[in-house]
Design an enzyme around this catalytic site. Structure first.
Site, PDB file in Angstrom:
ATOM      1  N   GLU A  83       0.800  -1.229   0.000  1.00  0.00           N
ATOM      2  CA  GLU A  83       0.000   0.000   0.000  1.00  0.00           C
ATOM      3  C   GLU A  83       0.825   1.267   0.000  1.00  0.00           C
ATOM      4  O   GLU A  83       0.537   2.190  -0.761  1.00  0.00           O
ATOM      5  CB  GLU A  83      -0.963   0.008   1.189  1.00  0.00           C
ATOM      6  CG  GLU A  83      -2.146  -0.949   1.040  1.00  0.00           C
ATOM      7  CD  GLU A  83      -1.821  -2.384   1.422  1.00  0.00           C
ATOM      8  OE1 GLU A  83      -0.702  -2.638   1.911  1.00  0.00           O
ATOM      9  OE2 GLU A  83      -2.684  -3.263   1.242  1.00  0.00           O
ATOM     10  N   HIS A 112     -10.408  -5.159  10.669  1.00  0.00           N
ATOM     11  CA  HIS A 112     -11.051  -4.999   9.362  1.00  0.00           C
ATOM     12  C   HIS A 112     -12.385  -4.279   9.436  1.00  0.00           C
ATOM     13  O   HIS A 112     -13.174  -4.358   8.497  1.00  0.00           O
ATOM     14  CB  HIS A 112     -11.288  -6.364   8.718  1.00  0.00           C
ATOM     15  CG  HIS A 112     -10.055  -6.968   8.105  1.00  0.00           C
ATOM     16  ND1 HIS A 112      -9.034  -7.482   8.864  1.00  0.00           N
ATOM     17  CD2 HIS A 112      -9.689  -7.133   6.820  1.00  0.00           C
ATOM     18  CE1 HIS A 112      -8.095  -7.958   8.054  1.00  0.00           C
ATOM     19  NE2 HIS A 112      -8.464  -7.754   6.813  1.00  0.00           N
TER      20      HIS A 112
HETATM   21  C1  LIG Z   1      -2.214  -4.425   4.393  1.00  0.00           C
HETATM   22  C2  LIG Z   1      -3.228  -5.325   3.798  1.00  0.00           C
HETATM   23  N1  LIG Z   1      -3.499  -5.204   2.484  1.00  0.00           N
HETATM   24  C3  LIG Z   1      -4.413  -5.998   1.913  1.00  0.00           C
HETATM   25  C4  LIG Z   1      -5.070  -6.932   2.644  1.00  0.00           C
HETATM   26  C5  LIG Z   1      -6.115  -7.827   1.995  1.00  0.00           C
HETATM   27  N2  LIG Z   1      -5.548  -9.156   1.818  1.00  0.00           N
HETATM   28  C6  LIG Z   1      -5.754 -10.084   2.751  1.00  0.00           C
HETATM   29  S1  LIG Z   1      -4.946 -11.469   2.403  1.00  0.00           S
HETATM   30  C7  LIG Z   1      -4.327 -10.879   0.969  1.00  0.00           C
HETATM   31  C8  LIG Z   1      -3.464 -11.752   0.125  1.00  0.00           C
HETATM   32  C9  LIG Z   1      -2.210 -12.163   0.814  1.00  0.00           C
HETATM   33  O1  LIG Z   1      -1.532 -13.127   0.089  1.00  0.00           O
HETATM   34  P1  LIG Z   1      -0.298 -13.925   0.659  1.00  0.00           P
HETATM   35  O2  LIG Z   1       0.572 -13.019   1.433  1.00  0.00           O
HETATM   36  O3  LIG Z   1       0.315 -14.647  -0.463  1.00  0.00           O
HETATM   37  O4  LIG Z   1      -0.920 -14.924   1.721  1.00  0.00           O
HETATM   38  P2  LIG Z   1      -1.910 -16.148   1.462  1.00  0.00           P
HETATM   39  O5  LIG Z   1      -3.294 -15.582   1.544  1.00  0.00           O
HETATM   40  O6  LIG Z   1      -1.594 -16.744   0.158  1.00  0.00           O
HETATM   41  O7  LIG Z   1      -1.690 -17.071   2.606  1.00  0.00           O
HETATM   42  C10 LIG Z   1      -4.769  -9.581   0.784  1.00  0.00           C
HETATM   43  C11 LIG Z   1      -4.456  -8.752  -0.379  1.00  0.00           C
HETATM   44  C12 LIG Z   1      -4.771  -7.013   4.018  1.00  0.00           C
HETATM   45  N3  LIG Z   1      -5.397  -7.863   4.825  1.00  0.00           N
HETATM   46  N4  LIG Z   1      -3.837  -6.217   4.557  1.00  0.00           N
END
Ligand SMILES: Cc1ncc(C[n+]2csc(CCOP(=O)(O)OP(=O)(O)O)c2C)c(N)n1
Ligand SMILES: [Mg+2]
Lengths: 399, 365
Positions: B88, B157
């Site tokens: 972000e 959230h």
């Molecule tokens: C700072 C932030 N940005 C966006 C999100 C929304 N979000 C939650 S999980 C996710 C994907 C994360 O992917 P990864 O790090 O690969 O973990 P995985 O879900 O594959 O375990 C996103 C974009 C968030 N929770 N926090």
């Protein structure tokens, strides 16, 4: 699966493990008995700025094998139950399943010591259980009931336990927090190591690199564990990361790539990491290559950005449970019946915990203003109107 | 104790005539969801100005985590609808830099909770640069995404950032309620030369609202900084924005059955705030409550009450103004606790009755 189980082994129903007296053979044609231990080759690690990596083979006793299998099966079952609870609308909000990634947590936990600490993101149900929270503690947190490990106040993304600091909803935030936990291990001199887990998507957050730098500068006993499951939500690694060699992205921090679908590999790598960090060499990065079967969260069907065939293929060829099962069966370390027994037991325990997680009530509404502060300086907390004040309550005993 | 119902006028009556009611006629061609209205706004503005582009997590190939940008990547391609990594502060900075250089980025936060990662660029880079550069560097960027409470997602959230961003000079902060708000305000935000924080509500995305032909037209733009009177009434002024408007309108319905007529003011814009509309309404109703989802301390309602205190509107009040807000706690997950943490229609009804009742009680003394 059935093709992998020698039909003769099926006849062994009810037999217990026969301990082999002599030296352990890695290959054996003793079809009708199980061995006390077996040695397994591990898919080569990839190393970054390391001369020597973790052991390329590992020995498992029959007991080890059964324990690992039980944990793997339990984690899978927890997620099956969670998925169902979500579909029944008993779990609300988000619900991120760990199915497919079990070998990472189970192998790591098997190598960890009591003193070590863990922090991860929201895909945390299995980790919480491995860190000592009961099935009821986990499942009823997901359902928001009073028996939940966060009394239902945290929900599925915010589970905590001894030496387990969550359960974090903000992608990447857990990583500097993990470095902070490691800082505390070093500060106290307790010999502990922190494992800070994050996804391939989180791997791009700037704060990771800030944490890397300080961890290296200050030689913190921190293992940065990237669980590369191929996707961050709907974005594949190659669309998000300029380099998807996550094990090398600590630059000046040595790194290891590990087959995260192999519980033996993750265990050995973790042993190595603990040795490395406790010898005062500072942090380490470990990339665990793995896969998530479900969508990102329950509301994501998980099929728009990858094919069903892709998921199917991983399930058939790389599944962490199936592949481990094949290994320990074909090495005759365990019998199919022993595994079946574990399956039955695990299913029963998770089913029972699921029942509790549905039947327990939520905490009383007085806990809305419970434990906001360790010591609240105001007895009253404002409610939604001036006429509806809440009272700050100390639910958890203060020291 | 004397009532203050014979107010010091300070020209308020003169301004009453300028009051405008709802802009849309009820000729609703069709109900349109807030999601689709937002989508339309972005689409039309991208069509109109090729300097407009969208960036954020999952906005392109996945069509947006909440599907607000659905179809835009297919239509405008990689150049103008850009999936970012989960970084972000990085992509918010890139958006602001691109705006420095004259582009018009629409920077989507998957939810505003994650804008906390980027808040430095929103405040220190976007909000202050026009001023710091003595007008040399305008920053026409829009930060948008769902804000406020969502169901069952707990403390990290589920929170409102209206007051946070409303605090900052240099920003314009909008909070749409209906589909018409969403479309007209987002288009205004994109065309505006200042940085705009555009706070949507996930819970409203799927809600259909009738939209007039006028509002459906591509030239429909709402003015920034003007409130909308959603429902006229004589007894009490209820000021709200975003999702809280829904709560306030439900309460107004219920109160109407009890003979209390609320004047419901949908702020639309948190900063600048249309205090004139509030003042004119209070001059008529002599009672005021504010409704918001955010926390009470230093909140939107606190700001409104402070402005009342500082102005002749104070003398219009027959009873103390009340804030109905989120409870002063992090958002819990458990269903019953969560429900108590947010203002519900019943809370607004109770507050309105109490405020009006205060007057009656006082009058009896
Ligand atoms: C700072 C932030 N940005 C966006 C999100 C929304 N979000 C939650 S999980 C996710 C994907 C994360 O992917 P990864 O790090 O690969 O973990 P995985 O879900 O594959 O375990 C996103 C974009 C968030 N929770 N926090
Ligand atoms: Mg991932």
């Amino acid at each position: 699966m059935s093709k992998l189980i020698p039909s003769a082994a099926k006849l062994l129903s009810g037999t217990s493990i026969t301990k082999a007296a002599g030296p352990v053979a890695t290959t054996s044609n003793a079809k009708y008995s199980t061995k006390s231990e077996s040695t397994f080759e591990i898919k080569p690690y990839k190393l970054h700025k390391l001369d020597k990596g973790p052991a390329q083979s590992a020995t498992l006793t029959a007991e080890d094998a059964l324990k690992l299998y039980e944990k793997l099966a339990t984690l899978r079952r927890i997620e099956t139950a969670s998925g169902n609870l979500y579909k029944e609308k008993i779990i609300r909000g988000f619900c991120h399943l760990y199915s497919g990634q079990e070998a990472v947590a189970v192998g790591m936990r098997a190598a960890m010591r009591e003193v070590d600490s863990v922090i991860t993101a929201y895909r945390c149900h299995g980790w919480t259980h491995l860190m000592g929270v009961s099935l009821v503690g986990v499942l009823s947190e997901l359902t928001g009931r009073r028996t939940g490990c966060s009394r239902g106040k945290g929900g599925s993304m915010h589970l905590y336990g001894r030496n387990f600091y969550g359960g974090n909803g903000i992608v990447g935030a857990q990583v500097p927090l993990g470095a902070g936990l490691a800082f505390a291990h070093k500060y106290r001199g307790d010999g502990g190591v922190t494992f800070a887990l994050y996804g391939d998507g989180a791997a791009n957050q700037g704060q990771l690199f800030e944490a890397y730098n300080m961890a290296k500068l200050w030689d913190l006993p921190c293992v940065f564990v990237c669980e590369n499951n191929g996707y961050g939500m709907g974005t594949s690694v190659d669309r998000a990361s300029a380099s998807s060699d996550y094990y090398s992205r600590g630059d000046y921090i040595p790194g290891i790539w590990v087959d995260g679908m192999d519980v033996i590999a993750t265990r050995e790598a973790t042993r190595f990491a603990i040795d490395y960090c406790t010898s005062g060499k500072g942090p380490l990065v470990m990339e665990m290559e793995t896969y998530r079967y479900s969508g990102h969260s329950m509301s994501d069907p998980g099929t728009s950005y990858r094919t069903r065939d892709e998921v199917q293929e991983v399930r058939q060829t790389r599944d962490p449970i199936t592949s481990f099962k094949e290994k320990i069966l074909s090495n005759e370390l365990v019998t199919p019946d022993q595994l079946k027994e574990i399956d039955t037991q695990v299913r029963k325990e998770v089913d029972e915990a699921t029942k509790v997680s549905k039947s327990e009530p939520e905490v009383g509404v007085e806990e809305l203003a419970g434990d906001i502060y360790y010591s609240s300086l105001e007895p009253q907390i404002r409610g939604v109107t001036p006429a509806a004040p809440l009272r700050h309550v100390e639910v958890v005993a203060r020291k | 104790m004397a009532l203050k119902s014979s107010p010091v006028l300070f020209g308020l009556l003169a301004r009453l005539s300028r009051r405008s009611f709802s802009t849309s006629k009820a000729l609703a061609s069709k109900p349109v969801t807030v999601r689709d209205a937002l989508n339309q706004a972005i689409d039309e503005e991208m069509e109109r100005d090729d300097k407009v582009f969208v960036l954020g997590e999952e906005v392109a190939q996945y069509d947006g985590a909440y599907k607000v940008t659905r179809g835009l990547w297919k239509k405008y391609g990689d150049k103008r609808v850009i999936d970012t990594p989960i970084t972000e502060i990085g992509f918010a900075g890139i958006a602001v830099g691109a705006a420095f250089a004259g582009l018009r980025p629409i920077c989507e936060f998957m939810t505003f909770n994650f804008s906390m990662q980027a808040i430095d660029h929103i405040i220190n880079s976007a909000a202050k640069t026009f001023y710091m550069s003595a007008g040399a560097v305008p920053v026409p960027v829009v930060f948008r995404g769902p804000n406020g409470a969502a169901a069952g997602v707990a403390a990290q959230h589920s929170q409102c950032f209206g007051a946070w961003y409303g605090h900052c000079p240099g920003l314009k902060v909008l909070m749409p309620y209906s589909s018409e708000d969403a479309k007209g305000l987002l288009k205004a935000a994109i065309r505006d030369n200042d940085p705009v924080v555009f706070l949507e509500d996930e819970i409203l995305y799927g809600m259909p609202f009738p939209m007039s032909d006028e509002a459906l037209a591509p030239d429909f733009v709402l003015p920034i900084g003007k409130a909308k009177i959603e429902r006229p009434g004589n007894h009490i002024t209820v000021v709200c924005a975003g999702k809280a408007t829904d709560t306030a309108l439900q309460a107004a319905n219920e109160l109407s059955g009890k003979g209390i007529e609320c004047e419901v003011i949908n702020l639309r814009s948190i900063r600048p705030m249309d205090f004139d509309t509030i003042a004119q309404s209070v001059a008529k109703t002599h009672h005021l409550i504010t409704v918001e989802q955010g926390w009470p301390q230093s909140g939107i309602g606190a700001e409104i009450c402070a402005r009342v205190m500082e102005s002749p509107t104070f003398f219009e009040l027959d009873a103390p103004a009340w804030r109905v807000s989120g409870a002063d706690v992090p958002m819990p997950y458990a269903r019953a606790l969560e429900a108590l943490a947010l203002p519900r229609a019943a809370d607004v009804v109770a507050a309105a009755a109490a405020v009006i009742g205060n007057k009656i009680a006082e009058a009896a003394n």
